[in-house]
Design an enzyme around this catalytic site. Sequence first.
Site, PDB file in Angstrom:
ATOM      1  N   ASP A   1    -108.752   1.790 -22.784  1.00 49.93           N
ATOM      2  CA  ASP A   1    -107.752   2.436 -23.626  1.00 49.93           C
ATOM      3  C   ASP A   1    -108.371   3.451 -24.579  1.00 49.93           C
ATOM      4  OD1 ASP A   1    -105.685   0.808 -22.577  1.00 49.93           O
ATOM      5  OD2 ASP A   1    -106.393  -0.836 -23.836  1.00 49.93           O
TER       6      ASP A   1
ATOM      7  N   GLU B   1     -94.400  -1.296 -18.007  1.00 48.65           N
ATOM      8  CA  GLU B   1     -95.737  -1.848 -18.213  1.00 48.65           C
ATOM      9  C   GLU B   1     -95.807  -2.298 -19.659  1.00 48.65           C
ATOM     10  OE1 GLU B   1     -99.443   0.229 -17.527  1.00 48.65           O
ATOM     11  OE2 GLU B   1     -98.717   0.803 -15.550  1.00 48.65           O
TER      12      GLU B   1
END
Length: 263
Positions: A60, A49
């Site tokens: 995030d 990824e």
Amino acid sequence: MTRIDAKFAELATAGKKAFVAYVMAGDPDYETSLEVVKGLPGAGVDVIELGVPFTDPMADGPTIQLAGQRALEGGMTLQKTLDLATEFRKEDQTTPIVMMGYYNPIYNRGVARFLEDAKAAGIDGLIVVDLPPEEDFELCIPAQAAGLNFIRLATPTTDDRRLPKVLQNTSGFVYYVSITGITGSAEAQAGDVGPEVARIKAAANLPVIVGFGVNTPEKAEAIASVADGTVVGSAIVKLIGEGKPPAEVLAFVKTLADGAHRA
């Protein structure tokens, strides 16, 4: 069949679970990042990824936010992320790469141009966390037409009413977010994750990979045992942020991959 489809078919035949590693492209700089990415397959990573740094991330946690800031301050861009993938593909034509990020840089580039460039760079799938299924016409459907998997996130709050919509047009695999929170904020629990994975698999004929809250080899093994594999991001990115050399980062990644592969 994409590289992602081929990889999961290969793993299923071997009776193995997948280990997916997340790294931020360009963190802490282009060359170091490229060295780490090139080393991931040798460390046992099945799917890479590759994060695209963005100024305003939503999902995030602080660790990955800081990685994005370091990358941006070092001059990393969407184009340089594609360049990094192109460099990786000169040596590796089999390991799938999923590009993970946000829609703004793609929109700014233009969807048609981005998809053409991503395909040419050897990108196999996309995770774009701020594009819900209601916006599939924007990128998801064009991406699939271009031969790229579009991977959707399901979460603990994705109820049975919402799940079919989330799975609509999803391909490659389903990314199950194990916690209600940001990356790196809590630990995933296999007892909670197992029933959710089973619920998703009953609704979609796709592998389910579990991420968020997986940070040790033991946790990778436990989570992979109740899913088709697991993702680790923050724990890897944290080492990079501490300035650990690529060899040390990759040695840690191998322990995580070994854990997932024991499941």
